[in-house]
Structure formats: structure tokens, C-alpha cells
Design a protein around this motif. Sequence first.
Motif, PDB file in Angstrom:
ATOM      1  N   ALA A 232       0.842  -1.114   0.070  1.00 21.23           N
ATOM      2  CA  ALA A 232      -0.002   0.004  -0.145  1.00 21.23           C
ATOM      3  C   ALA A 232       0.852   1.137  -0.178  1.00 21.23           C
ATOM      4  CB  ALA A 232      -1.044   0.162   1.087  1.00 21.23           C
ATOM      5  N   LEU A 233       0.513   2.085  -0.873  1.00 20.87           N
ATOM      6  CA  LEU A 233       1.481   3.439  -1.003  1.00 20.87           C
ATOM      7  C   LEU A 233       0.499   4.461  -0.472  1.00 20.87           C
ATOM      8  CD1 LEU A 233       2.756   2.774  -4.509  1.00 20.87           C
ATOM      9  CD2 LEU A 233       3.739   2.104  -2.552  1.00 20.87           C
ATOM     10  N   ALA A 234       1.094   5.529  -0.006  1.00 21.78           N
ATOM     11  CA  ALA A 234       0.739   6.842   0.394  1.00 21.78           C
ATOM     12  C   ALA A 234       0.315   7.515  -1.073  1.00 21.78           C
ATOM     13  CB  ALA A 234       1.644   7.651   1.154  1.00 21.78           C
ATOM     14  N   PRO A 235      -0.926   8.043  -1.156  1.00 23.29           N
ATOM     15  CA  PRO A 235      -1.230   8.666  -2.487  1.00 23.29           C
ATOM     16  C   PRO A 235      -0.721  10.018  -2.439  1.00 23.29           C
ATOM     17  CG  PRO A 235      -3.197   8.654  -0.787  1.00 23.29           C
ATOM     18  CD  PRO A 235      -2.099   8.003  -0.360  1.00 23.29           C
ATOM     19  N   GLN A 259      -6.988   5.627  -6.438  1.00 22.34           N
ATOM     20  CA  GLN A 259      -7.053   6.637  -5.339  1.00 22.34           C
ATOM     21  C   GLN A 259      -6.099   6.210  -4.095  1.00 22.34           C
ATOM     22  OE1 GLN A 259     -10.787   8.317  -4.405  1.00 22.34           O
ATOM     23  NE2 GLN A 259     -10.917   9.663  -6.146  1.00 22.34           N
ATOM     24  N   ARG A 260      -6.166   4.859  -4.100  1.00 23.84           N
ATOM     25  CA  ARG A 260      -5.235   4.277  -2.922  1.00 23.84           C
ATOM     26  C   ARG A 260      -4.282   3.331  -3.631  1.00 23.84           C
ATOM     27  NH1 ARG A 260      -9.075   1.646   1.685  1.00 23.84           N
ATOM     28  NH2 ARG A 260      -9.903   0.850  -0.005  1.00 23.84           N
ATOM     29  N   GLY A 283      11.299   7.708  -0.659  1.00 19.41           N
ATOM     30  CA  GLY A 283      11.045   8.310   0.300  1.00 19.41           C
ATOM     31  C   GLY A 283       9.461   8.420   0.510  1.00 19.41           C
ATOM     32  N   ARG A 284       8.648   7.738  -0.500  1.00 18.21           N
ATOM     33  CA  ARG A 284       7.347   7.915  -0.442  1.00 18.21           C
ATOM     34  C   ARG A 284       6.967   6.609   0.476  1.00 18.21           C
ATOM     35  NH1 ARG A 284       2.795   9.571  -2.696  1.00 18.21           N
ATOM     36  NH2 ARG A 284       4.292  10.820  -4.077  1.00 18.21           N
ATOM     37  N   ARG A 285       5.781   7.220   1.594  1.00 17.60           N
ATOM     38  CA  ARG A 285       5.562   6.310   2.571  1.00 17.60           C
ATOM     39  C   ARG A 285       4.912   4.982   1.824  1.00 17.60           C
ATOM     40  NH1 ARG A 285       1.778   9.381   5.688  1.00 17.60           N
ATOM     41  NH2 ARG A 285       3.707  10.226   6.837  1.00 17.60           N
ATOM     42  N   ALA A 286       5.140   3.721   2.357  1.00 18.30           N
ATOM     43  CA  ALA A 286       4.562   2.552   1.767  1.00 18.30           C
ATOM     44  C   ALA A 286       4.586   1.384   2.922  1.00 18.30           C
ATOM     45  CB  ALA A 286       5.507   1.940   0.834  1.00 18.30           C
ATOM     46  N   VAL A 287       3.712   0.548   3.061  1.00 20.38           N
ATOM     47  CA  VAL A 287       3.550  -0.522   3.822  1.00 20.38           C
ATOM     48  C   VAL A 287       3.746  -1.876   3.130  1.00 20.38           C
ATOM     49  CG1 VAL A 287       1.896  -1.761   5.586  1.00 20.38           C
ATOM     50  CG2 VAL A 287       2.407   0.629   5.682  1.00 20.38           C
ATOM     51  N   LEU A 301      -3.616  -6.859   0.750  1.00 20.05           N
ATOM     52  CA  LEU A 301      -3.630  -5.423   0.623  1.00 20.05           C
ATOM     53  C   LEU A 301      -4.766  -4.534   1.722  1.00 20.05           C
ATOM     54  CD1 LEU A 301      -3.127  -2.874  -1.456  1.00 20.05           C
ATOM     55  CD2 LEU A 301      -5.315  -3.595  -2.691  1.00 20.05           C
ATOM     56  N   ARG A 302      -5.615  -5.189   2.040  1.00 24.03           N
ATOM     57  CA  ARG A 302      -6.439  -4.654   3.197  1.00 24.03           C
ATOM     58  C   ARG A 302      -5.748  -4.502   4.351  1.00 24.03           C
ATOM     59  NH1 ARG A 302      -9.369  -7.696   7.089  1.00 24.03           N
ATOM     60  NH2 ARG A 302      -9.278  -9.589   5.537  1.00 24.03           N
ATOM     61  N   TRP A 303      -4.800  -5.651   4.870  1.00 21.94           N
ATOM     62  CA  TRP A 303      -3.979  -5.285   6.016  1.00 21.94           C
ATOM     63  C   TRP A 303      -3.038  -4.295   5.786  1.00 21.94           C
ATOM     64  CZ3 TRP A 303      -3.512 -11.264   5.941  1.00 21.94           C
ATOM     65  CH2 TRP A 303      -4.621 -11.990   6.504  1.00 21.94           C
ATOM     66  N   ALA A 304      -2.431  -4.250   4.552  1.00 21.38           N
ATOM     67  CA  ALA A 304      -1.404  -3.028   4.340  1.00 21.38           C
ATOM     68  C   ALA A 304      -2.015  -1.680   4.490  1.00 21.38           C
ATOM     69  CB  ALA A 304      -0.776  -3.382   3.151  1.00 21.38           C
ATOM     70  N   ARG A 305      -3.201  -1.501   4.035  1.00 16.52           N
ATOM     71  CA  ARG A 305      -3.724  -0.351   4.238  1.00 16.52           C
ATOM     72  C   ARG A 305      -4.087   0.325   5.380  1.00 16.52           C
ATOM     73  NH1 ARG A 305      -7.718  -0.878  -1.679  1.00 16.52           N
ATOM     74  NH2 ARG A 305      -5.975  -0.024  -2.933  1.00 16.52           N
ATOM     75  N   GLN A 306      -4.559  -0.873   6.192  1.00 18.26           N
ATOM     76  CA  GLN A 306      -4.989  -0.573   7.445  1.00 18.26           C
ATOM     77  C   GLN A 306      -3.695  -0.018   8.192  1.00 18.26           C
ATOM     78  OE1 GLN A 306      -6.682  -4.199   9.140  1.00 18.26           O
ATOM     79  NE2 GLN A 306      -8.652  -3.633   8.225  1.00 18.26           N
ATOM     80  N   THR A 307      -2.556  -0.666   7.995  1.00 11.22           N
ATOM     81  CA  THR A 307      -1.292  -0.365   8.724  1.00 11.22           C
ATOM     82  C   THR A 307      -0.655   0.935   8.308  1.00 11.22           C
ATOM     83  OG1 THR A 307      -0.819  -2.855   8.734  1.00 11.22           O
ATOM     84  CG2 THR A 307       1.072  -1.156   9.066  1.00 11.22           C
ATOM     85  N   LEU A 308      -1.029   1.104   6.992  1.00  9.10           N
ATOM     86  CA  LEU A 308      -0.774   2.617   6.240  1.00  9.10           C
ATOM     87  C   LEU A 308      -1.344   3.537   7.328  1.00  9.10           C
ATOM     88  CD1 LEU A 308       0.789   4.091   4.574  1.00  9.10           C
ATOM     89  CD2 LEU A 308      -1.170   3.878   2.769  1.00  9.10           C
ATOM     90  N   SER A 309      -2.848   3.457   7.393  1.00  8.86           N
ATOM     91  CA  SER A 309      -3.547   4.494   8.123  1.00  8.86           C
ATOM     92  C   SER A 309      -3.100   4.522   9.519  1.00  8.86           C
ATOM     93  CB  SER A 309      -5.020   3.940   8.206  1.00  8.86           C
ATOM     94  OG  SER A 309      -5.088   2.777   9.070  1.00  8.86           O
ATOM     95  N   LEU A 310      -2.522   3.621   9.911  1.00  9.08           N
ATOM     96  CA  LEU A 310      -1.825   3.711  11.495  1.00  9.08           C
ATOM     97  C   LEU A 310      -0.850   4.287  11.558  1.00  9.08           C
ATOM     98  CD1 LEU A 310      -2.509  -0.132  12.995  1.00  9.08           C
ATOM     99  CD2 LEU A 310      -4.007   2.111  13.216  1.00  9.08           C
TER     100      LEU A 310
END
Length: 451
Positions: A232-235, A259-260, A283-287, A301-310
Motif C-alpha cells: 500500500a502506497l501513500a497517495p 486513489q489508494r 521516500g514515499r511512505r509505503a507498507v 492489501l487490506r491489512w497493508a492499507r490498515q497499517t498505512l492508516s496507523l
Amino acid sequence: MVQTAAASRARTQPPGPLPQELAAVMWPELPAVAEEMVHEIGRAVPEYRPLLEGSYRTVLLHCVRQNLTSFVELVADPAASTAERDQLCRRLGQFEAHEGRGLHCLQSALRVGARVGLRRATTVGTRYNLPASLIVAFADAVFAYTDVIESLCREGYVAARGGGDDAWESQRGRLLRLILAGVSDVVTADRVRGAANRAGTSPGPEPSPPSPLTELAGRVGWRIPEQVTLVALAPDAGRNGLRLPGRLDEDILTDLGDQRPHLLVPGEVDEPRAARLESALDGRRAVLGVTVGLGSAADSLRWARQTLSLVESGVLPEAPLTRCEEHLVTLWLTGDPALAERLAVRQLAPLSGLTPGQRERLVDTLRTWLTTRGTAAQMAQVLHLHPQTVRYRMRALKRVLGAQLGDPDQRFATELALRALHLRGRAGVRPPAGAHTKGREPELPRGHEGD
């Protein structure tokens, strides 16, 4: 991805600021270097190993020699023609496409060849007492030349697949969407049936037609893996599609227009792969999600996106590349905030009659005890209190929560609730005050109500 126009510009330039006299030193080394490159490619790239026998080895050796010869010719004369080399590289790319392999095999072979060339340059440099600055310039030239060779091979590969770079990437994006939609289950069934029929263990019906995923993967030359890791990447703030400054490995599937935005990496992400990925992201934030079977890609992907939000909310520490695998407990505890809050209200209800300050101090002490199970003196060091103060607080807790702390299941539930509250506090979310209960206010030991 390197664009065709960029590749054409690169082919008009010499491989680097190398003195033309260096060509005379390089010519005698070419036969031995070519043989060593072919040997190392066979050892390092498993897909090519069975092919390096008989006539194909002769063809590969010819291709390596041609590319080496062109490199030295450009050193001797930067205006030398590269037409024969260009045609040969495009044909190599076409051959890979026809064989159903992805370009990652050819990319690996090119990296192996570059390493062999640099090793030989070090040896020759020592023999001729060449300055270190020249060896560094030679390395730069080798890397630039390798990029040109790869872009030429890509041109042939894409042409053989029947489309330009945009069409090729579009098909790869569709491939990623099919995987996330769970079409991989069909592929798995096809594989099982096909393996059984080939082994003669099942007289079942004829193998079913290829699934859409199998067909599309073959069209773009992507080998279907058993396991995958989603990223998961920060948009971008504008949400107009992400553009990465670096270059990803060829076998990575991407959806940067979402978008995500997200990526799919075949297999596990080891340290070398993680380093290349981090370099491409610049340097872009990623999980990195959890490595899972192909059919569970959507979960990764769902877990990666949840971790990115944390990470974005401050619950997890900031890092260029966060591994979801290292934060599974945190991910679980924060997965359902409403349920975690309800658990906290239930477990801490006996403390609801206290003032906010008293409740906060007792909760802090309780969490420390559940986490450390230490003595009063040990807890006092953690809490920066006098041991006697800790003893007073523990007596108050046992008086209010005595039965709850004595029951293993209740104690475990309380610890979960406190850990979840602590994580929410990192994110700046105020914990619930607790359910209001009837009865008089629990009493703290006299003389220490404000501790």
C-alpha cells in the motif's frame, strides 16, 4: 518503465566519459569475459539453466559477444554504428515474449553480466595500475549501457506482445485487478487438474480452457506465483495518479492510478528486494502487506492499507517502508475501534465512579502491572513513583477489580482493552470514560487520593 524515446536518445550517446585508449586494453579480455558471463547467467538465473546446452548456448554466447563488442567499439569511437546490436537486442526481447517468460529473467541476466564485467574491470585495473577514478567511470558506463540494452529488449518484447508500453501496462493493471478479485482460485483449480492429468493419476475430463488470469498473464509474460506480497502506497495529495521517481522491478504489478495506489510483488520481499523497492519509492511512505497465497491477495492489501492508516495517524512509527508482519497485534487491536471501545467500557466499568484524574492514574498503574507483572519496586521504576505509592494503588485496584483480576479470562480481556486504549491514545483519540455504575465511589487509600 523506460520509454522508447528515452532509449533512442540514450543510444546516440557514448557509454561514458572513457578514454578511447581503454579499448585497446579491453579487446583481449572479451572472449574470456563472454564465457564467464554465460556461465554465471546459467548459474544465477534458473529459467535459463536448461537452455544453456547445445545450440542455444551458442546463440546466447553470440549475443553476449555482440553486446560486448559494441560496448568496446563505442569506447573506441563514440560515433560507431549500433544498428546490428540494436536489432539483436530487439530480437532477444521478441524471443522472451514468444517463450512466455517475463522480462525479469532477461533483466536478471543483464545484471549478472554487469557484475561479471565489473569484476573483470577491477582485475584488469590492478594489472595495468589504472586509477580508481577510471574504474568508477567504467562502472557508470557499464550501468548506462545495460539500461540501453534493456530498453532495446523491451521494445522487442512489447512489439511481440502486440502493443505499445501504455497498452502493455494497461493489461498488467487488469491482471492485478483480476488477482485482487479472487480469479486466482480458478487458476489453482486448473493447475491441480492439469498436474493430475499429466501425472496420469486422474482419468478425469479434458483440462478446462485457461482462466482469464492465466491467459492474460501469458499475454504479458508474467509468471503466476504461488505467493504474493501487496504494498500500500501513500497517495499524492492531488489524487491525480501517482508517479514514482524510481524504477520498479519488472515482475511487480502496479495500480498507481487508483486513489489508494498499490503494488503486487511476487513472493516474499527479502532485504535486497526491499532495498530496491525503497529506492524506487524515493521516500514515499509505503507498507508491505503480509505474504500470502495468491488467492488471499486482497487480504494482504487490506491489512497493508490498515497499517498505512496507523502510520499516518501516529499509532505506528514513521518509516519509509513499514512491514505489516511486524505489527500484527497492533493491527488486530485497532481493527474494530467501536468493539475495542465497548470492551474497554465493560472492563473498566468499576472505575467509572472515580474522578478522571484518579481513574487515569489507576489505569496507568494497572496497565503497567498487566504488562510487567513486576514487584512494586520494579513498577515504581517504570512509573517513576515511590514503591509505597504503587502499593497503595494496587490495593485500591484489587479492592475495586479484585474478582476481575483473579479470573484469567477477565484479566486477559482487561489487558487487551488497556492495550487498545493505549494505542488509541497514540493516535490522539480520547479513551472512553467508562460506563456509569450505581453505588458509592470507590475509595482510594487515605492520604494518597492525589497520587
